[in-house]
Design an enzyme around this catalytic site. Structure first.
Site, PDB file in Angstrom:
ATOM      1  N   THR A 145       2.492   1.562  -3.298  1.00 13.73           N
ATOM      2  CA  THR A 145       3.919   1.893  -3.295  1.00 13.73           C
ATOM      3  C   THR A 145       4.167   3.270  -2.698  1.00 13.73           C
ATOM      4  O   THR A 145       5.109   3.464  -1.916  1.00 13.73           O
ATOM      5  CB  THR A 145       4.469   1.857  -4.731  1.00 13.73           C
TER       6      THR A 145
ATOM      7  N   TYR B  70      10.666  -8.614  -8.855  1.00 15.78           N
ATOM      8  CA  TYR B  70      11.941  -9.266  -8.549  1.00 15.78           C
ATOM      9  C   TYR B  70      12.067 -10.653  -9.179  1.00 15.78           C
ATOM     10  O   TYR B  70      13.085 -10.975  -9.786  1.00 15.78           O
ATOM     11  CB  TYR B  70      12.179  -9.339  -7.031  1.00 15.78           C
TER      12      TYR B  70
ATOM     13  N   TYR C  50      -2.118  -4.293 -11.644  1.00 13.96           N
ATOM     14  CA  TYR C  50      -1.218  -3.142 -11.723  1.00 13.96           C
ATOM     15  C   TYR C  50       0.062  -3.528 -12.437  1.00 13.96           C
ATOM     16  O   TYR C  50       0.784  -4.413 -11.975  1.00 13.96           O
ATOM     17  CB  TYR C  50      -0.945  -2.658 -10.290  1.00 13.96           C
TER      18      TYR C  50
ATOM     19  N   ARG D  14       9.271  -0.767 -11.770  1.00 13.14           N
ATOM     20  CA  ARG D  14       9.476  -1.245 -10.398  1.00 13.14           C
ATOM     21  C   ARG D  14       9.560  -2.772 -10.317  1.00 13.14           C
ATOM     22  O   ARG D  14      10.253  -3.311  -9.461  1.00 13.14           O
ATOM     23  CB  ARG D  14       8.342  -0.756  -9.489  1.00 13.14           C
TER      24      ARG D  14
ATOM     25  N   LYS E  10      -4.328  -0.799 -13.711  1.00 14.64           N
ATOM     26  CA  LYS E  10      -3.545   0.419 -13.570  1.00 14.64           C
ATOM     27  C   LYS E  10      -2.316   0.204 -14.439  1.00 14.64           C
ATOM     28  O   LYS E  10      -1.437  -0.580 -14.109  1.00 14.64           O
ATOM     29  CB  LYS E  10      -3.163   0.663 -12.112  1.00 14.64           C
TER      30      LYS E  10
ATOM     31  N   ILE F 123      -4.822   6.533 -11.378  1.00 16.97           N
ATOM     32  CA  ILE F 123      -4.453   6.453  -9.959  1.00 16.97           C
ATOM     33  C   ILE F 123      -3.165   7.255  -9.863  1.00 16.97           C
ATOM     34  O   ILE F 123      -2.131   6.854 -10.397  1.00 16.97           O
ATOM     35  CB  ILE F 123      -4.278   5.005  -9.477  1.00 16.97           C
TER      36      ILE F 123
END
Length: 294
Positions: free
Chosen positions: A46, A109, A135, A140, A164, A206
């Site tokens: 990202t 989404y 992740y 997000r 993550k 990360i």
């Protein structure tokens, strides 16, 4: 698994003023992080604004990082999305030469159920030619991957080696850490709670702030892993204002201001992202110029 214990950094994609990829700046950032003693590099996540890169540009970024790294650090490639079949196709066709693992984000989404998230990552695991770091970033994606789903995946697929975890929920992270398989790694995806997660049994981070201050942030993580708590928190509190600032108006706008202040790259972003405002830019520049760990 030891390759991913410590600090990985989510590399930006620097752009020139004309919005083309700044290859020389990307090389400088890679070299800066190698010199800063981070443990590994994450490419096309990202923070790299990968959503705004075309395929040719993505290949250029990969090639540039591989060449600049020159085998010094393990590389992780971001391959994720909300079309499971397209991700499977990419896993089968992408040239992964030079990479040690894949970072794959939970579908965004679409807002799948926990069973949908599990089935998505089942397909990823069954088709991935490299180890997979899953992740979770609900801020997000619009959906949280519950601890039970993470643990189910960790137990069912040996090539899913880590998560993550960026829910910003230390309780959820601790539930995973407590109940995970022995070799499964819980990696922080939230810079501000990295040290508490490491002290709770996490494997590292990360990071975004880590690529701007690689020496200091990676040293903080190593001190945390060594249980040198007071020394680690000294670095944490020195960097905490910068962590707040780089995310205040969105990522990677903030970290690109750090790189500009350090003379490593321009602060250019691609729409729909825009630069941070003048006030925040000035505060970041002041922090960078005056930063010391007292």
């Amino acid at each position: 698994m030891q390759a991913f214990v410590g600090t990985g950094v989510a590399l930006v994609t620097p752009f020139k003023k004309d919005l083309t990829v700044d290859v020389e700046a990307l090389k400088r950032i890679v070299e800066y992080n190698i010199e800063g003693k981070v443990e590994y590099l994450v490419v096309l996540g990202t923070t790299a604004e990968a959503a705004t890169l075309n395929e040719e540009e993505k290949q250029l970024v990969k090639k540039t990082v591989i060449e600049a790294n020159n085998g010094k650090l393990p590389l992780v490639l971001g391959i994720g999305g909300n079309n499971t079949m397209e991700i499977v196709n990419q896993l089968k066709t992408e040239d992964l030469t030079g990479f040690s693992a894949i970072l794959s984000v939970s579908p965004y989404y679409n807002k799948p159920t926990q069973e949908g998230i599990y089935q998505h990552f089942k397909m990823v695991a069954e088709n991935a030619p490299l180890p997979v770091i899953i992740y979770n970033v609900p801020g997000r994606t619009g959906s949280n991957m519950a601890a039970k789903t993470t643990l189910r995946l960790a137990n069912d697929f040996k090539n899913i080696i880590a998560i993550k975890e960026a829910a910003g929920d230390i309780i959820q992270a601790m539930e995973i850490i407590k109940n995970k398989p022995k070799d499964f790694l819980v990696i922080s995806g939230d810079d501000m709670i990295t040290l508490p997660m490491v002290l709770a049994g996490g494997a590292g981070v990360i990071s975004v702030i880590g690529e701007g201050f690689p020496h200091e942030f990676s040293e903080m993580v190593r001190l945390g892993l060594d249980r040198k708590v007071d020394e680690a928190y000294k670095i944490h509190y020195a960097l905490a204002p910068a962590i707040d600032m780089i995310f205040e108006q969105g990522n990677p706008g903030g970290i690109k201001e750090v790189f500009k202040a350090k003379g490593l790259s321009e602060n250019t972003l691609r729409l729909p992202l825009v630069n941070v405002n003048e006030d925040l830019s000035g505060r970041i520049e002041t922090f960078v110029k005056n930063f010391v760990i007292s």
